[in-house]
Design an enzyme around this catalytic site. Structure first.
Site, PDB file in Angstrom:
ATOM      1  N   SER A 158     -10.072  -9.952 -15.841  1.00  0.00           N
ATOM      2  CA  SER A 158      -9.587 -11.228 -16.366  1.00  0.00           C
ATOM      3  C   SER A 158      -8.446 -11.499 -17.401  1.00  0.00           C
ATOM      4  CB  SER A 158     -10.931 -11.682 -17.208  1.00  0.00           C
ATOM      5  OG  SER A 158     -11.091 -11.079 -18.313  1.00  0.00           O
ATOM      6  N   HIS A 198      -8.556 -11.241 -23.030  1.00  0.00           N
ATOM      7  CA  HIS A 198      -8.255 -12.474 -22.717  1.00  0.00           C
ATOM      8  C   HIS A 198      -6.766 -12.999 -23.352  1.00  0.00           C
ATOM      9  CE1 HIS A 198     -12.563 -13.475 -21.449  1.00  0.00           C
ATOM     10  NE2 HIS A 198     -11.748 -12.531 -20.641  1.00  0.00           N
TER      11      HIS A 198
END
Length: 280
Positions: A140, A195
């Site tokens: 991610s 992230h």
């Protein structure tokens, strides 16, 4: 070929197959598809600050293709399928790969640095700093970087009145990214540092991509070489500094001697914490 498969951009399809293939191979070797052991994740290349920052920098890359269970894999691959296919068609294949890997590596590095920082003990009566062992993995960071690069390109194209062929606006992308970051802070077991690192790296790469996109080919090549050299130099400097940290080396020695599922992360201190996994 079915219409659905034709919509998958080729590089994105290969990345998804690599992630799926690695996951299936891990299952074939006996790793749990739903709740893998921390020791197994460590052996396969999960991002563990005490190892990544003390000589095993290959984990920055390996952890991008490693996932903590089938649900984690499915969520990341669905995101990559839709956002990746759109980004690949807009960025071009080589630019897409640069954004993907630089964002993923940036996310991994920020994650390792964040999880290696001394933190105040949860027990206020014991203020001795501790380092919590986080085992982090997932794609991610790279996916968030693709979103950040798309936002930068969209803003640059809007400023130059050259529309980018994205099915959503920069504001819509930013809202989606913001929701994911806020959700990450509120959810246990989510490595939000990765992230944010992926977002920052993707934004920088997106700005470079937008700045050189319409320049002559030699200029574009020179710009990307400078970006890659700067990223490599900066990463190496950070790794060199962290390799000398005594507390990280102490934890590394403990990990070398014991199972990661049983070890404590601060040998010799009263505020040890058990390891945790960090999905990203």
């Amino acid at each position: 070929m079915p219409t659905f498969l034709r919509r998958i951009a080729p590089i994105t399809g290969v990345l998804i197959l690599v992630n799926l293939g690695l996951f299936l191979y891990q299952i074939a070797t006996g790793i749990s598809p739903t709740n893998p052991e921390l020791d197994d994740l460590g052996r396969w290349g999960a991002n563990i600050a005490a190892l990544t920052l003390t000589g095993e920098s290959w984990r920055l890359l390996a952890s991008m293709f490693l996932h903590i269970g089938v649900l984690h894999l499915a969520l990341n691959m669905i995101s990559l399928l839709f956002l990746g296919s759109i980004a690949e068609r807009n960025f071009g294949k080589l630019n897409y790969l640069l954004v993907y890997f630089l964002s993923g590596l940036g996310g991994s590095l920020v994650s390792a640095l964040w999880n290696a920082r001394p933190q105040a003990a949860a027990d206020l009566s014991n203020a001795t700093p501790t380092i919590y062992l986080v085992v982090s993995a997932g794609a991610s960071g790279a996916v968030m970087g693709l979103a950040a690069a798309a936002i930068m390109l969209k803003l640059l194209k809007n400023a130059s009145r050259e529309p980018l062929a994205l099915p959503f606006s920069a504001v819509e992308l930013a809202v989606l990214v913001g929701i994911n970051v806020v959700y990450g802070w509120q959810t246990n077991g989510t490595d939000n540092a990765c992230h944010i690192g992926g977002l920052l790296a993707g934004a920088v790469v997106g700005l470079v991509l937008g700045a050189v996109r319409n320049t002559p080919r030699p200029v574009r090549i020179a710009a990307w070489l400078l970006v890659l050299m700067a990223a490599a130099w900066g990463t190496q400097r950070i790794l060199d500094v962290n390799e000398a940290r005594a507390d990280l080396m102490e934890i590394r020695e403990e990990l070398d001697q014991e199972s990661m599922d049983n070890t404590k992360v601060n040998p010799g201190r009263d505020d040890d914490a058990a390891p945790a996994s960090g999905r990203r």
